[in-house]
Each structure stands twice: as C-alpha cells, then as structure tokens.
Design a protein around this motif. Structure first.
Motif, short mmCIF file in Angstrom:
data_model
loop_
_atom_site.label_atom_id
_atom_site.label_comp_id
_atom_site.label_asym_id
_atom_site.label_seq_id
_atom_site.Cartn_x
_atom_site.Cartn_y
_atom_site.Cartn_z
N ALA A 104 0.84 -1.19 0.00
CA ALA A 104 0.00 0.00 0.00
C ALA A 104 0.88 1.24 0.00
CB ALA A 104 -0.91 0.00 1.22
N PRO A 105 0.89 2.02 -1.09
CA PRO A 105 1.77 3.19 -1.16
C PRO A 105 1.21 4.46 -0.53
CG PRO A 105 0.73 2.84 -3.28
CD PRO A 105 0.29 1.70 -2.40
N MET A 210 -0.53 -3.00 -4.97
CA MET A 210 -0.52 -4.36 -5.53
C MET A 210 -0.98 -5.35 -4.48
SD MET A 210 3.56 -5.30 -5.76
CE MET A 210 4.03 -3.84 -6.67
N LYS A 211 -1.72 -6.34 -4.92
CA LYS A 211 -2.20 -7.40 -4.05
C LYS A 211 -2.01 -8.73 -4.77
CE LYS A 211 -6.39 -6.93 -2.35
NZ LYS A 211 -6.41 -6.73 -0.88
N LEU A 212 -1.25 -9.64 -4.16
CA LEU A 212 -1.06 -10.97 -4.72
C LEU A 212 -1.82 -11.97 -3.86
CD1 LEU A 212 2.16 -9.57 -4.74
CD2 LEU A 212 2.26 -11.39 -6.43
N MET A 213 -2.56 -12.87 -4.50
CA MET A 213 -3.34 -13.87 -3.77
C MET A 213 -2.99 -15.27 -4.25
SD MET A 213 -7.05 -11.94 -3.47
CE MET A 213 -7.03 -11.20 -5.13
N GLU A 214 -2.72 -16.15 -3.30
CA GLU A 214 -2.43 -17.56 -3.58
C GLU A 214 -3.63 -18.40 -3.15
OE1 GLU A 214 0.45 -18.94 -4.78
OE2 GLU A 214 1.81 -17.20 -4.77
N PHE A 215 -3.86 -19.51 -3.88
CA PHE A 215 -5.00 -20.36 -3.60
C PHE A 215 -4.58 -21.82 -3.54
CE2 PHE A 215 -6.18 -16.66 -6.06
CZ PHE A 215 -7.16 -16.09 -5.27
N GLU A 216 -5.37 -22.61 -2.86
CA GLU A 216 -5.04 -24.02 -2.71
C GLU A 216 -5.18 -24.77 -4.02
OE1 GLU A 216 -6.50 -27.85 -0.04
OE2 GLU A 216 -6.88 -25.81 0.67
N ALA A 218 -6.05 -23.22 -7.29
CA ALA A 218 -6.14 -22.34 -8.46
C ALA A 218 -4.85 -21.55 -8.59
CB ALA A 218 -7.34 -21.40 -8.32
N PRO A 219 -4.57 -21.06 -9.79
CA PRO A 219 -3.34 -20.28 -10.00
C PRO A 219 -3.35 -19.00 -9.17
CG PRO A 219 -4.33 -20.92 -12.10
CD PRO A 219 -5.33 -21.22 -11.04
N PRO A 220 -2.18 -18.46 -8.83
CA PRO A 220 -2.12 -17.19 -8.11
C PRO A 220 -2.67 -16.06 -8.97
CG PRO A 220 0.06 -17.84 -8.85
CD PRO A 220 -0.83 -19.01 -9.10
N THR A 221 -3.18 -15.04 -8.31
CA THR A 221 -3.82 -13.92 -8.99
C THR A 221 -3.30 -12.60 -8.42
OG1 THR A 221 -5.84 -15.19 -9.39
CG2 THR A 221 -6.03 -12.81 -9.49
N VAL A 222 -3.17 -11.62 -9.29
CA VAL A 222 -2.78 -10.27 -8.89
C VAL A 222 -3.98 -9.35 -9.07
CG1 VAL A 222 -1.39 -8.25 -9.54
CG2 VAL A 222 -0.34 -10.53 -9.47
N TYR A 223 -4.22 -8.51 -8.06
CA TYR A 223 -5.21 -7.45 -8.22
C TYR A 223 -4.47 -6.13 -8.24
CZ TYR A 223 -8.98 -4.17 -7.32
OH TYR A 223 -9.86 -3.12 -7.42
N ALA A 224 -4.70 -5.34 -9.29
CA ALA A 224 -4.07 -4.03 -9.44
C ALA A 224 -5.16 -3.00 -9.60
CB ALA A 224 -3.14 -4.02 -10.65
N GLU A 225 -5.03 -1.87 -8.89
CA GLU A 225 -6.08 -0.87 -8.89
C GLU A 225 -5.55 0.46 -9.40
OE1 GLU A 225 -8.54 0.81 -5.24
OE2 GLU A 225 -9.20 -1.21 -5.80
N ALA A 226 -6.39 1.15 -10.18
CA ALA A 226 -6.08 2.50 -10.65
C ALA A 226 -7.26 3.40 -10.28
CB ALA A 226 -5.84 2.48 -12.16
N VAL A 227 -7.41 4.52 -10.94
CA VAL A 227 -8.47 5.46 -10.61
C VAL A 227 -9.82 4.88 -11.03
CG1 VAL A 227 -9.37 7.78 -10.96
CG2 VAL A 227 -6.90 7.40 -10.88
#
Length: 277
Positions: A104-105, A210-216, A218-227
C-alpha cells in the motif's frame, strides 16, 4: 441481498452454466478453450467457488448461444453486492485465498481499516454522498475486515509505505486510532507487517498498489487498482513480475519489529498533534 442468498444465486448461475454446457455437448475443457480460461476455471464457476469476470460471462453467452443470460445474471448479482463493481471479484477471492501479500503506497489496505478511517476515505472521494450510502459502503468494508479474525484466515503479509502512516486521514485522532488498531493486530499475530521508510528512496512500481493472492486449488492472482478501476491478472508471466517487484519492496522495508516500533511512534506523533492544538 444477504450473503447466504447471494451465494445461492451464484450457485444457480453455476448450475445453469453446467446444464447449458452439457446440453450443448461440450466438456469443461472445451468451453474453457473457447472463452480463454482453463477447464478447471469452468468447473469452479459451476460449483460457485469462483465468479467469472464480465467479459468471461459474455464469451460464455457467445460460446453457448444463450442470448445474454449469463451477462444479465452477472450484472444482477454484481449490482446487489456491497462492493464497487471493479473490486467485487477481488473481494470474493480474498475469502478463498490461502495467502495474501499486499503493498500500500498511500492508503491503509481495506482489510486493516477502522470504521472511522474508512469513513474519512469514502467522504474524501464522495463528499456529497448521502449518509445511507456511506453506511452501506462502511458495512461492506467492515465485513471484509472480519477475514483476519477468522480461524481459517489466510496468511497475510502487508507492506505499507511510510507515507501511509503520516497522512492524517480523518484527522490526528482518527489516524492515531487507526495505527493503534494495526499495531494490535500485529501483536496478536494476525499478520506480518513491514513499513517501507522514506529513506528507502525509489522502489519498484512507485505509487502503485498491488495485491497478490495464492489459492489451494487455483493459480495465483494479482489485483491491481487504478483510478475508479481495477483488474485481476492471472497470466503467469505477469504474476511472476509482480511477485518480483513485491519481493524487492519487502527486502527494502524495515524488519517487522522495527516497523511495529515506527507505527507506534507515528501514532504518538498524531496524538501530540491533538494535544498541541
């Protein structure tokens, strides 16, 4: 719509998807290939484990020639959930994740926010919003924070830029309370937290949350947010690059012990601002 009825509605979405796919005589893998996801994802949609994004629902309609039913169901279900449309899927995935790593910047991550801090953020974005609308947003935000109190909570590792600690969102007392709350979560070992200090200078992906999520399963997923927008990314190469950036940020951050001390010191600084006014 209550959480239970909303899940039942997604179960209906999945059951209808399975019925129409089987009536078309195609496998999960074949449908996945046509809509550019894996067959495993199709299976998770059918079991209401994961929710498709809008473009996937639209491609399913095209592949199965269902006259837009899955897009209409998607829009109805997303409209009646407590999060902004672009964040809804990320919120669902948080509950399924086994590990969440977040940077979190500028703003305290939603999972760590207090009610008063969250309210100040919402009002800063929408100063003329009706009280009822703000309360609805707050309920959704506070519901998310309960994830860290759950016995089956994911491993959560957050890195906050020091700027996050210094900006007095909601005023000095609100900020002091917010930092006290984070410090308490750290002491209760609900998460691992580090602070990236000003002294670290430039860092990867400056200014980008940036948010990285790992799952049991399923493949890992990145959530990226802008305006007023957000994207879920699970392309292997993209996830790998984001993971490398996160690792560099984590390496440049203070140790968890030093980070906790800085958070507690920043809380006291905000309290002193109140006492001198």
């Amino acid at each position: 719509m209550a959480n239970g009825s909303r899940h039942a509605a997604w179960e209906f979405f999945g059951a209808e998807l399975k019925r129409r796919r089987e009536n078309a005589g195609i496998t999960q893998a074949e449908l996945g290939s046509r809509v550019f996801v894996s067959g495993g994802y199709i299976g998770q949609f059918e079991q209401a484990i994961r929710k498709p994004q809008l473009d996937v629902a639209q491609r399913i309609d095209e592949a199965l020639q269902t006259d837009g039913i899955f897009e209409r169901l998607w829009r109805k279900l997303i409209k009646e959930q407590p999060y902004t449309e672009y964040f809804a899927h990320a919120a669902e995935l948080e509950r399924l994740a086994t590990e969440i790593c977040e940077f979190a910047p500028m703003v305290i991550p939603g999972l760590l926010q207090t009610r008063t801090y969250a309210r100040a953020i919402f009002l800063a974005n929408q100063p003329l919003a009706a009280d009822e609308y703000v309360e609805e947003l707050l309920k959704g935000r506070m519901d998310r924070t309960r994830l860290l109190a759950d016995a089956t909570r994911p491993v959560y590792w957050a890195v906050l830029h020091e700027a996050v600690l210094r900006v007095p969102v909601g005023g000095p007392m609100v900020m002091a309370h917010q930092l006290d709350h984070i410090a308490q979560l750290v002491r209760e070992r609900k998460l691992v937290l580090q602070v990236l200090p000003f002294a670290a200078g430039a860092h990867p992906d400056m200014g980008k949350m940036m948010k990285l999520m790992e799952f049991e399963d399923a493949p890992p997923t990145v959530y990226a947010e802008a305006v007023f927008s957000g994207r879920l990314l699970d392309e292997t190469a993209v996830v790998k690059r984001v993971r490398a950036s996160y690792d560099l940020i984590r390496a440049a951050a203070l140790s968890p012990e030093a980070s906790l001390a800085l958070i507690e010191s920043a809380a006291e600084d905000h309290r002193r601002c109140v006492s001198t006014t």
